[in-house]
Design a protein around this motif. Structure first.
Motif, short mmCIF file in Angstrom:
data_model
loop_
_atom_site.label_atom_id
_atom_site.label_comp_id
_atom_site.label_asym_id
_atom_site.label_seq_id
_atom_site.Cartn_x
_atom_site.Cartn_y
_atom_site.Cartn_z
N ILE A 79 4.32 -0.93 9.26
CA ILE A 79 4.08 0.39 9.83
C ILE A 79 3.41 0.16 11.18
O ILE A 79 2.49 -0.65 11.31
CB ILE A 79 3.17 1.21 8.90
CG1 ILE A 79 3.87 1.44 7.56
CG2 ILE A 79 2.77 2.53 9.55
CD1 ILE A 79 2.96 1.92 6.46
N GLY A 93 -0.95 -1.54 7.08
CA GLY A 93 -0.40 -1.25 5.77
C GLY A 93 0.24 -2.41 5.05
O GLY A 93 0.80 -2.23 3.98
N GLY A 124 7.38 6.67 0.71
CA GLY A 124 6.32 5.81 1.20
C GLY A 124 5.12 6.68 1.52
O GLY A 124 5.27 7.81 2.00
N PHE A 126 1.35 6.41 3.44
CA PHE A 126 0.39 5.63 4.23
C PHE A 126 -0.91 6.41 4.32
O PHE A 126 -0.90 7.61 4.63
CB PHE A 126 0.94 5.36 5.63
CG PHE A 126 -0.05 4.67 6.52
CD1 PHE A 126 -0.41 3.35 6.28
CD2 PHE A 126 -0.63 5.35 7.57
CE1 PHE A 126 -1.34 2.72 7.09
CE2 PHE A 126 -1.56 4.73 8.39
CZ PHE A 126 -1.93 3.41 8.15
N TYR A 133 -0.79 1.16 2.42
CA TYR A 133 0.52 1.72 2.10
C TYR A 133 0.77 1.59 0.61
O TYR A 133 0.46 0.57 -0.01
CB TYR A 133 1.62 0.95 2.86
CG TYR A 133 3.01 1.25 2.35
CD1 TYR A 133 3.69 2.36 2.79
CD2 TYR A 133 3.61 0.43 1.40
CE1 TYR A 133 4.96 2.66 2.30
CE2 TYR A 133 4.88 0.72 0.91
CZ TYR A 133 5.54 1.83 1.37
OH TYR A 133 6.78 2.14 0.88
N SER A 135 3.86 3.13 -2.48
CA SER A 135 5.09 3.89 -2.68
C SER A 135 4.89 4.78 -3.90
O SER A 135 4.04 4.50 -4.75
CB SER A 135 6.29 2.96 -2.87
OG SER A 135 6.10 2.14 -4.00
#
Length: 163
Positions: A79, A93, A124, A126, A133, A135
């Protein structure tokens, strides 16, 4: 500053406006971000590093609550983050999987940034406050994937209702 030429194409995909009015552009096929200042019609650029490649890197950016521009990774393996106060680029991240991932993002009510999936079957997320980060696989309706983005679906992600 990297010299800029309008020759060629596919330099940037999307961007966002910073609190100071400048527009930052997400790098697509170039190793730098573009910065346009509408107050004096000037352009500058800043080299990026740590993205994993310079092909089809990012799909736009989102202005984080702390003022940074957070770049939505497409094939980039990190990222991207631009700090407009210090005019610096960083990757944040951790390392992300290779390949096409996300096509846009938005700030959630709690300040985290949600990345919209293109290829993956997960979102995703963040967190700019912690530079982390994660998911999230949605529950509820099936993930729309490549369906018409104008159709409304309701998904629950970590107990937040998104519409």
């Amino acid at each position: 500053m990297i010299p800029f030429s309008l020759a060629g194409g596919d330099k940037f995909v999307g961007g966002c406006q910073l609190a100071d009015g400048r527009i930052v552009m997400a790098p697509w096929n170039v190793p730098y971000i573009g910065i346009f200042n509408p107050a004096n019609n000037t352009y500058s650029s800043l080299a990026t590093s740590g993205t994993g490649n310079t092909i089809d890197q990012y799909q736009g950016c989102v202005l984080a609550p702390d003022g940074r521009a957070i770049f939505v990774p497409w094939t980039a393996t990190a990222i991207g983050s631009f700090n407009p106060v210090t005019n610096t680029w960083a990757t944040v991240g951790g390392v992300l999987p290779a390949g096409g991932k996300f096509l846009g993002g938005t700030v959630l009510p709690d300040g985290r940034i949600l990345f919209f999936p293109s290829g993956p079957s997960y979102f995703g997320i963040f967190n700019p406050a912690t530079n982390t980060y994660t998911s999230a696989t949605p529950t509820g309706s099936a993930l729309p994937g490549s369906q018409d983005p104008h159709k409304k679906s309701y998904l629950t992600v970590r107990h937040h209702l998104l519409s």
